[in-house]
Design a protein around this motif. Structure first.
Motif, PDB file in Angstrom:
ATOM      1  N   SER A   1       1.989   1.704  -3.553  1.00  0.00           N
ATOM      2  CA  SER A   1       1.119   1.971  -4.642  1.00  0.00           C
ATOM      3  C   SER A   1       0.669   3.462  -4.332  1.00  0.00           C
ATOM      4  O   SER A   1       0.236   4.123  -5.305  1.00  0.00           O
ATOM      5  CB  SER A   1      -0.004   0.995  -4.447  1.00  0.00           C
ATOM      6  OG  SER A   1      -0.600   0.874  -3.226  1.00  0.00           O
ATOM      7  N   GLY A   2       0.581   3.808  -3.089  1.00  0.00           N
ATOM      8  CA  GLY A   2       0.272   5.082  -2.804  1.00  0.00           C
ATOM      9  C   GLY A   2       1.224   6.265  -3.098  1.00  0.00           C
ATOM     10  O   GLY A   2       0.758   7.197  -3.349  1.00  0.00           O
ATOM     11  N   LEU A   3       2.434   5.956  -3.178  1.00  0.00           N
ATOM     12  CA  LEU A   3       3.255   6.948  -3.531  1.00  0.00           C
ATOM     13  C   LEU A   3       3.217   7.018  -4.991  1.00  0.00           C
ATOM     14  O   LEU A   3       3.261   8.058  -5.676  1.00  0.00           O
ATOM     15  CB  LEU A   3       4.857   6.326  -3.436  1.00  0.00           C
ATOM     16  CG  LEU A   3       5.414   6.565  -2.050  1.00  0.00           C
ATOM     17  CD1 LEU A   3       6.830   5.896  -1.747  1.00  0.00           C
ATOM     18  CD2 LEU A   3       5.347   8.056  -1.559  1.00  0.00           C
ATOM     19  N   THR A   4       2.670   5.969  -5.941  1.00  0.00           N
ATOM     20  CA  THR A   4       2.885   6.118  -7.392  1.00  0.00           C
ATOM     21  C   THR A   4       1.676   6.656  -7.792  1.00  0.00           C
ATOM     22  O   THR A   4       1.774   7.755  -8.901  1.00  0.00           O
ATOM     23  CB  THR A   4       3.011   4.809  -7.965  1.00  0.00           C
ATOM     24  OG1 THR A   4       2.012   3.867  -7.527  1.00  0.00           O
ATOM     25  CG2 THR A   4       4.329   4.055  -7.785  1.00  0.00           C
ATOM     26  N   ASP A   5       0.626   6.321  -7.126  1.00  0.00           N
ATOM     27  CA  ASP A   5      -0.791   7.285  -7.506  1.00  0.00           C
ATOM     28  C   ASP A   5      -1.196   8.311  -6.807  1.00  0.00           C
ATOM     29  O   ASP A   5      -2.289   9.058  -6.977  1.00  0.00           O
ATOM     30  CB  ASP A   5      -1.890   6.152  -7.497  1.00  0.00           C
ATOM     31  CG  ASP A   5      -2.185   5.326  -6.172  1.00  0.00           C
ATOM     32  OD1 ASP A   5      -1.717   6.148  -5.210  1.00  0.00           O
ATOM     33  OD2 ASP A   5      -2.725   4.395  -6.259  1.00  0.00           O
TER      34      ASP A   5
ATOM     35  N   THR B   1       1.361   9.419   6.829  1.00  0.00           N
ATOM     36  CA  THR B   1       2.277   8.219   6.600  1.00  0.00           C
ATOM     37  C   THR B   1       3.681   8.982   6.027  1.00  0.00           C
ATOM     38  O   THR B   1       4.789   8.654   6.117  1.00  0.00           O
ATOM     39  CB  THR B   1       1.868   7.458   5.529  1.00  0.00           C
ATOM     40  OG1 THR B   1       0.783   6.697   6.217  1.00  0.00           O
ATOM     41  CG2 THR B   1       2.820   6.219   5.151  1.00  0.00           C
TER      42      THR B   1
ATOM     43  N   THR C   1      -2.014   8.593  -3.522  1.00  0.00           N
ATOM     44  CA  THR C   1      -3.109   8.265  -2.506  1.00  0.00           C
ATOM     45  C   THR C   1      -2.708   8.128  -1.280  1.00  0.00           C
ATOM     46  O   THR C   1      -3.381   7.914  -0.222  1.00  0.00           O
ATOM     47  CB  THR C   1      -4.137   7.048  -3.069  1.00  0.00           C
ATOM     48  OG1 THR C   1      -3.231   5.856  -2.935  1.00  0.00           O
ATOM     49  CG2 THR C   1      -4.515   7.509  -4.375  1.00  0.00           C
ATOM     50  N   ILE C   2      -1.502   8.076  -1.095  1.00  0.00           N
ATOM     51  CA  ILE C   2      -0.969   7.784   0.349  1.00  0.00           C
ATOM     52  C   ILE C   2      -1.121   9.151   1.239  1.00  0.00           C
ATOM     53  O   ILE C   2      -1.032  10.348   1.013  1.00  0.00           O
ATOM     54  CB  ILE C   2       0.811   7.810   0.235  1.00  0.00           C
ATOM     55  CG1 ILE C   2       1.271   7.124   1.744  1.00  0.00           C
ATOM     56  CG2 ILE C   2       1.307   8.947  -0.131  1.00  0.00           C
ATOM     57  CD1 ILE C   2       2.851   6.885   1.440  1.00  0.00           C
ATOM     58  N   SER C   3      -1.449   8.639   2.590  1.00  0.00           N
ATOM     59  CA  SER C   3      -1.780   9.531   3.449  1.00  0.00           C
ATOM     60  C   SER C   3      -0.590  10.771   3.705  1.00  0.00           C
ATOM     61  O   SER C   3       0.444  10.389   3.928  1.00  0.00           O
ATOM     62  CB  SER C   3      -2.323   9.088   4.798  1.00  0.00           C
ATOM     63  OG  SER C   3      -1.389   8.469   5.464  1.00  0.00           O
ATOM     64  N   SER C   4      -1.089  11.929   4.323  1.00  0.00           N
ATOM     65  CA  SER C   4       0.129  12.855   4.632  1.00  0.00           C
ATOM     66  C   SER C   4       0.652  12.439   6.103  1.00  0.00           C
ATOM     67  O   SER C   4       1.824  12.534   5.978  1.00  0.00           O
ATOM     68  CB  SER C   4      -0.511  14.322   4.855  1.00  0.00           C
ATOM     69  OG  SER C   4      -1.589  14.150   5.593  1.00  0.00           O
TER      70      SER C   4
ATOM     71  N   ALA D   1       0.838  -1.274   0.049  1.00  0.00           N
ATOM     72  CA  ALA D   1       0.216  -0.093   0.085  1.00  0.00           C
ATOM     73  C   ALA D   1       0.829   1.467   0.056  1.00  0.00           C
ATOM     74  O   ALA D   1       0.572   2.377  -0.559  1.00  0.00           O
ATOM     75  CB  ALA D   1      -0.887   0.057   1.093  1.00  0.00           C
ATOM     76  N   PHE D   2       2.036   1.218   0.532  1.00  0.00           N
ATOM     77  CA  PHE D   2       2.945   2.424   0.652  1.00  0.00           C
ATOM     78  C   PHE D   2       3.382   2.780  -0.687  1.00  0.00           C
ATOM     79  O   PHE D   2       3.205   3.864  -1.124  1.00  0.00           O
ATOM     80  CB  PHE D   2       4.300   2.111   1.489  1.00  0.00           C
ATOM     81  CG  PHE D   2       5.066   3.051   1.661  1.00  0.00           C
ATOM     82  CD1 PHE D   2       4.878   4.063   2.809  1.00  0.00           C
ATOM     83  CD2 PHE D   2       6.295   2.956   0.847  1.00  0.00           C
ATOM     84  CE1 PHE D   2       6.050   5.156   2.868  1.00  0.00           C
ATOM     85  CE2 PHE D   2       7.387   3.814   1.135  1.00  0.00           C
ATOM     86  CZ  PHE D   2       7.003   5.083   1.997  1.00  0.00           C
TER      87      PHE D   2
END
Length: 404
Positions: free
Chosen positions: A137-141, A148, A143-146, A134-135
């Motif tokens: 994938s969140g970086l690439t799209d 984190t 969507t990672i939370s602020s 998730a880390f």
């Protein structure tokens, strides 16, 4: 070919670092083998999920680890510090920073490399709380939370400052373990020291002092700042080889200054028994942990009432699924036959979810002629009906108003 001491340490450190970095990526039942999952507030542990309500199990495991560290220290001293501690492991991986005779450009390259290593370590610490998949994938799209991201940035900065400025000062001034070790040592604990019987052969080359990362003189006796890295052993070995002495090294790992190995000692036996008890308790509780939670509460919005020749009471049930599979539950009363239960069927609870439903219980009015209140036990049977059902006590009341 004989493997030199520092080469053995390098092998151990590389294996340990690889395990540390890979653990969050290894999955059992679709989840990390070990991670505290922030969204669900559950500890993922080898295929099981221990939620915050059952964290006493984690407390027992913490006690086990604590006493295990004490036991290892009583037997082998600060072997953790010299071979496995992340602080000393990373200090060895960034040893190139200790070279003072470098050009500005070389220093810049080295510090850039340390910053990259710090970023990897910062990310790896986040992976023990947020899934690495998730880390990334969140970086690439995006969507990672602020939260984190900020944790990652702060951990990277702290790690870099530790490598660049503090280094081994942490071991000698901050680390609580180094301050407590003297309490756990005895006359048979494994230490690094100069053998008193061969100390007269010392040629005062200062090699052991110059190579020591914490700046102690091991020839003066045991020092609480010693991290058992063994560099002094390697340095002395080279000197003794060059001097053609009949001993490989004047400094070595020895069991106390008398060098007598005695494994079964009173303090070790006591600590070992306590450690085994906490381990047994943890394994038992982990193996018998309930797959879900079940509770029954009175439905205050529904008063007991008559319907034909029956009395109706209503309850609210709470089911919390503590597994990663859908949970199908059936309800019944324990040791009571003449009744009817009405509730939405089937009762299915999704993984990591909590379900609340209204339940209506019908009992013939004749059952309450002698007793206006019946003490009953409701049972819930999960997916495996052969397993032990969960139970919750309830009271079944006769209506206050008489039947018309």
């Amino acid at each position: 070919m004989k493997i030199e001491l520092q080469q053995k340490r390098w092998v151990v450190r590389i294996i340990f670092t690889a395990i540390y970095l890979l653990i969050p990526f290894i999955k059992i039942n679709g989840d990390s083998i070990l991670r505290f999952d922030i969204p669900s507030l559950g500890l993922l542990f080898f295929g099981k999920t221990i939620y915050i309500e059952n964290f006493f199990i984690v407390l027992i495991f913490t006690f086990f680890i604590t006493f295990l560290i004490i036991l290892i220290t009583q037997l082998y001293g600060r072997i953790w510090c010299g071979w496995l501690c992340p602080q000393t492991v990373m200090m060895n991986f960034t040893k190139f920073l200790e070279n003072k005779n470098l050009s500005f450009f070389t220093k810049f390259l080295f510090h850039t490399a340390v910053l990259a290593i710090s970023a990897l370590i910062g990310a790896s610490m986040v992976w023990y709380f947020v899934s690495p998949y998730a880390f990334f994938s969140g970086l690439t799209d995006g969507t990672i939370s602020s939260v984190t991201v900020w944790f990652f940035i702060v951990l990277t900065i702290i790690t870099y400052l530790n490598f660049a400025l503090i280094r081994y000062k942490f071991c000698t001034t901050i680390c609580p373990y180094s301050k407590l070790q003297s309490v756990m040592f005895d006359d048979n604990t494994l230490i690094i020291a100069m053998d008193p019987e061969t100390s007269y052969k010392c040629v005062k080359c200062q090699a052991c002092v110059n190579t020591c990362p914490v700046g102690i003189d091991i020839r003066q006796g045991m020092d609480s700042q010693c991290i058992n890295c063994g560099r002094c052993i390697t340095a002395c070995t080279k000197t003794m080889t060059r001097e053609n002495e009949d001993v490989s090294s004047l400094i070595n790992y020895i069991y106390g200054f008398n060098n007598r190995k005695k494994t079964f000692r009173t303090n070790v036996i006591i600590t070992g028994v306590v450690t085994a008890l906490f381990l047994s308790g943890f394994l038992f509780m982990a193996a018998t942990m309930k797959p879900y939670e079940f509770q029954v509460f009175p439905n205050s919005a529904f008063l007991p009432r008559y319907k034909d020749d029956q009395v109706i009471n209503s309850y609210e049930i709470m089911l919390r699924n503590l597994t990663k599979d859908n949970l199908r539950v059936e309800l019944k009363l324990k040791d009571f036959k003449n009744y009817e239960l009405q509730y939405p069927q089937p009762l299915v609870v999704a993984p990591d979810e909590t379900l609340k439903e209204k339940v209506f219980l019908f009992i013939p009015a004749a059952e309450l002629k002698k007793k206006p209140i019946l003490s009953l036990t409701m049972q819930s049977l999960g997916n495996d009906e052969k397993g032990k059902p969960l139970e919750s006590e309830l009271s079944f009341r006769r209506p206050i108003r008489k039947k018309k």
